[in-house]
Design a protein around this motif. Structure first.
Motif, PDB file in Angstrom:
ATOM      1  N   SER A  21       8.727 -19.241  12.192  1.00  0.00           N
ATOM      2  CA  SER A  21       8.779 -17.790  12.063  1.00  0.00           C
ATOM      3  C   SER A  21      10.206 -17.329  12.260  1.00  0.00           C
ATOM      4  N   CYS A  55       7.880 -10.989  -3.122  1.00  0.00           N
ATOM      5  CA  CYS A  55       7.169 -12.238  -2.836  1.00  0.00           C
ATOM      6  C   CYS A  55       7.176 -13.253  -3.970  1.00  0.00           C
ATOM      7  N   SER A  70       6.540 -17.337   3.169  1.00  0.00           N
ATOM      8  CA  SER A  70       5.853 -16.059   3.038  1.00  0.00           C
ATOM      9  C   SER A  70       6.592 -15.028   3.886  1.00  0.00           C
ATOM     10  N   ARG A  71       6.240 -13.777   3.704  1.00  0.00           N
ATOM     11  CA  ARG A  71       6.895 -12.725   4.472  1.00  0.00           C
ATOM     12  C   ARG A  71       5.902 -11.628   4.788  1.00  0.00           C
ATOM     13  N   ASP A  72       6.178 -10.968   5.910  1.00  0.00           N
ATOM     14  CA  ASP A  72       5.407  -9.792   6.324  1.00  0.00           C
ATOM     15  C   ASP A  72       6.402  -8.649   6.422  1.00  0.00           C
ATOM     16  N   ASN A  73       6.423  -7.805   5.424  1.00  0.00           N
ATOM     17  CA  ASN A  73       7.416  -6.738   5.365  1.00  0.00           C
ATOM     18  C   ASN A  73       7.228  -5.716   6.488  1.00  0.00           C
ATOM     19  N   LYS A  75       6.474  -6.414   9.494  1.00  0.00           N
ATOM     20  CA  LYS A  75       6.988  -7.011  10.738  1.00  0.00           C
ATOM     21  C   LYS A  75       8.409  -7.533  10.599  1.00  0.00           C
TER      22      LYS A  75
END
Length: 114
Positions: A21, A55, A70-73, A75
């Motif tokens: 992460s 993505c 992957s990404r969590d925009n 967060k």
């Protein structure tokens, strides 16, 4: 000013998995393509995987379908799921922008060994 906080590395046996992460500063992350990089002892830093703000992903040839970025925009976080790890994957893993990198963080050590 800390811009990246990488975590999730460790010691894993060959064939094992890790999920890395990277929490990034919002001004660095928002709207930018991001990447995971690695640097093995005595070698230059190289791109492992990249992901655009929309993505779209790309991977280094050596990944061979084993890793997923992957990404969590919401967060400001980018992830790297690594499966079927092998000793040659041993390195310090970093995240940064895919283009126009800024100051590097401390990285997270991944060691693959039996």
């Amino acid at each position: 000013q800390v811009q990246f906080v990488e975590s999730g590395g460790g010691l894993v046996q060959p064939g094992g998995s890790l999920r890395l992460s990277c929490a990034a500063s919002r001004n660095i992350f928002s709207g930018n393509a991001m990447g995971w990089y690695r640097q093995a002892p005595g070698k230059q830093r190289e791109l492992v995987a990249g992901i655009t703000s929309g993505c779209i992903t790309n991977y280094g040839d050596f990944v061979k379908g084993r890793f997923t970025i992957s990404r969590d925009n919401a967060k400001n976080t980018v992830y790297l799921q690594m499966n079927s790890l092998q000793p040659e994957n041993t390195a310090v893993y970093y995240c940064n922008r895919r283009y126009n990198q800024v100051n590097w963080g401390q990285g997270t050590q991944v060691t693959v060994s039996s």
